[in-house]
Design a protein around this motif. Structure first.
Motif, PDB file in Angstrom:
ATOM      1  N   SER A 145      -2.483  -6.195  32.840  1.00 60.31           N
ATOM      2  CA  SER A 145      -2.643  -6.711  31.477  1.00 60.31           C
ATOM      3  C   SER A 145      -1.838  -7.990  31.309  1.00 60.31           C
ATOM      4  O   SER A 145      -0.935  -8.274  32.106  1.00 60.31           O
ATOM      5  CB  SER A 145      -2.193  -5.674  30.443  1.00 60.31           C
ATOM      6  N   ASN A 185      -1.224  -2.089  28.410  1.00 57.80           N
ATOM      7  CA  ASN A 185      -0.107  -2.800  27.791  1.00 57.80           C
ATOM      8  C   ASN A 185       0.921  -1.707  27.558  1.00 57.80           C
ATOM      9  O   ASN A 185       0.787  -0.901  26.637  1.00 57.80           O
ATOM     10  CB  ASN A 185      -0.530  -3.460  26.481  1.00 57.80           C
ATOM     11  N   VAL A 187      -9.937  -5.206  18.105  1.00 58.27           N
ATOM     12  CA  VAL A 187     -10.545  -5.278  19.433  1.00 58.27           C
ATOM     13  C   VAL A 187     -11.750  -6.219  19.380  1.00 58.27           C
ATOM     14  O   VAL A 187     -12.619  -6.082  18.516  1.00 58.27           O
ATOM     15  CB  VAL A 187     -10.984  -3.876  19.906  1.00 58.27           C
ATOM     16  N   LEU A 196     -10.503   0.472  24.069  1.00 55.45           N
ATOM     17  CA  LEU A 196      -9.073   0.708  24.226  1.00 55.45           C
ATOM     18  C   LEU A 196      -8.665   2.043  23.622  1.00 55.45           C
ATOM     19  O   LEU A 196      -9.135   2.420  22.541  1.00 55.45           O
ATOM     20  CB  LEU A 196      -8.264  -0.398  23.541  1.00 55.45           C
ATOM     21  N   TYR A 197      -7.809   2.736  24.333  1.00 52.75           N
ATOM     22  CA  TYR A 197      -7.119   3.909  23.802  1.00 52.75           C
ATOM     23  C   TYR A 197      -5.746   3.417  23.365  1.00 52.75           C
ATOM     24  O   TYR A 197      -4.961   2.925  24.188  1.00 52.75           O
ATOM     25  CB  TYR A 197      -7.007   4.985  24.873  1.00 52.75           C
ATOM     26  N   VAL A 198      -5.449   3.516  22.071  1.00 48.77           N
ATOM     27  CA  VAL A 198      -4.201   2.972  21.536  1.00 48.77           C
ATOM     28  C   VAL A 198      -3.475   4.052  20.744  1.00 48.77           C
ATOM     29  O   VAL A 198      -4.083   5.023  20.277  1.00 48.77           O
ATOM     30  CB  VAL A 198      -4.452   1.747  20.632  1.00 48.77           C
ATOM     31  N   HIS A 218       4.577   1.971  20.934  1.00 47.78           N
ATOM     32  CA  HIS A 218       3.120   1.983  20.933  1.00 47.78           C
ATOM     33  C   HIS A 218       2.583   1.413  22.244  1.00 47.78           C
ATOM     34  O   HIS A 218       3.338   0.857  23.058  1.00 47.78           O
ATOM     35  CB  HIS A 218       2.558   1.219  19.727  1.00 47.78           C
ATOM     36  N   GLN A 250      -1.429   0.173  24.478  1.00 44.22           N
ATOM     37  CA  GLN A 250      -2.885   0.007  24.532  1.00 44.22           C
ATOM     38  C   GLN A 250      -3.324   0.206  25.980  1.00 44.22           C
ATOM     39  O   GLN A 250      -2.719  -0.366  26.898  1.00 44.22           O
ATOM     40  CB  GLN A 250      -3.305  -1.395  24.061  1.00 44.22           C
ATOM     41  N   TYR A 251      -4.370   1.018  26.171  1.00 48.30           N
ATOM     42  CA  TYR A 251      -4.833   1.353  27.529  1.00 48.30           C
ATOM     43  C   TYR A 251      -6.350   1.178  27.589  1.00 48.30           C
ATOM     44  O   TYR A 251      -7.078   1.673  26.716  1.00 48.30           O
ATOM     45  CB  TYR A 251      -4.444   2.799  27.857  1.00 48.30           C
ATOM     46  N   ASN A 252      -6.821   0.482  28.619  1.00 51.89           N
ATOM     47  CA  ASN A 252      -8.252   0.214  28.758  1.00 51.89           C
ATOM     48  C   ASN A 252      -8.927   1.383  29.466  1.00 51.89           C
ATOM     49  O   ASN A 252      -8.763   1.568  30.671  1.00 51.89           O
ATOM     50  CB  ASN A 252      -8.462  -1.089  29.546  1.00 51.89           C
TER      51      ASN A 252
END
Length: 231
Positions: free
Chosen positions: A79, A110, A124, A129-131, A166, A168-170
């Motif tokens: 990222s 991230n 987005v 994204l899974y956030v 926090h 963020q994951y794709n």
């Protein structure tokens, strides 16, 4: 008993002062620390910066380009965060806002981090994204911190409260792009893994061993890694 206009007006004024909330407060710090010094000749900063003479200001002080270009994600996180903070965009000084572009490859992240001086709102633009963020201070000692998480698609918006961890994951099969705004010109970025295991000088291994309830070899291995950022 007759009340004069003067006494009635005075009563209303006092009532307004007593019942209204106080508006005087300390401003949020925009630096990690500011050591007090009893020296009237010491340099004085405004939000960590010295203001430029208005006569020399140009349009370029309020301009930055490149947010249309993908960031280089060739790092262990997969990222890249491209930011427009006050150091990148001088015109932000005292305005209390900033912005970032986040590029994340498939299965990239991230990593868990926090902004000590800002809340964040993210939209987005591309990908999935899974956030989420994690709360602080559970009501009871045995309670767990609560995770608030969502899967976001293009056009979805999510808010991360100030100072909370926090990420963020794709989870998609294509690259993801998001834009986030923060309510500070210098929000600060504390990536947890890098801060804990990559500090200089390093934290004593026995502190981390006890804190994370793992073997000292695990801690030493983590501290030996070349921890880097993605911004």
């Amino acid at each position: 008993m007759k009340i004069s206009a003067f006494h009635f007006t005075s009563f209303i004024a006092v009532l307004a002062v007593v019942s209204s909330p106080a508006y005087a407060y300390d401003p949020d710090p925009l630096q990690d620390f500011c050591v007090a010094v009893n020296d009237s000749k010491a340099a004085v900063f405004v939000n960590g910066k010295i203001c430029r003479d208005p006569k020399t200001v140009t349009s370029d002080d309020f301009f930055i380009c490149g947010f249309n270009k993908p960031g280089n994600t060739s790092n262990p996180f997969g990222s890249r965060v491209t930011h427009a903070f006050v150091d990148d965009l001088p015109g932000l000084n005292t305005l209390g806002i900033s912005m970032v572009r986040i590029d994340i490859e498939p299965n990239g992240v991230n990593p868990a981090h926090e902004h000590p001086r800002a809340s964040e709102i993210l939209v987005v633009l591309e990908g999935t994204l899974y956030v989420g963020f994690i709360t602080t201070n559970p009501p009871n000692p045995n309670d767990k911190n609560k995770l608030f998480a969502k899967i976001l698609h293009p056009g979805d918006v999510f808010v991360f409260p100030k100072g909370l961890i926090h990420f963020q994951y794709n989870i998609g099969k294509t690259s993801a792009v998001a834009i986030a705004s923060l309510n500070s010109q210098n929000p600060g970025i504390m990536t947890l893994s890098k801060a804990v295991f990559g500090s200089e000088p390093p934290v004593r291994p026995d502190v981390l061993t006890k804190s994370f309830q793992v073997d000292e070899e695990v801690v030493e291995d983590l501290q030996s890694l070349p921890w880097m950022g993605n911004n």
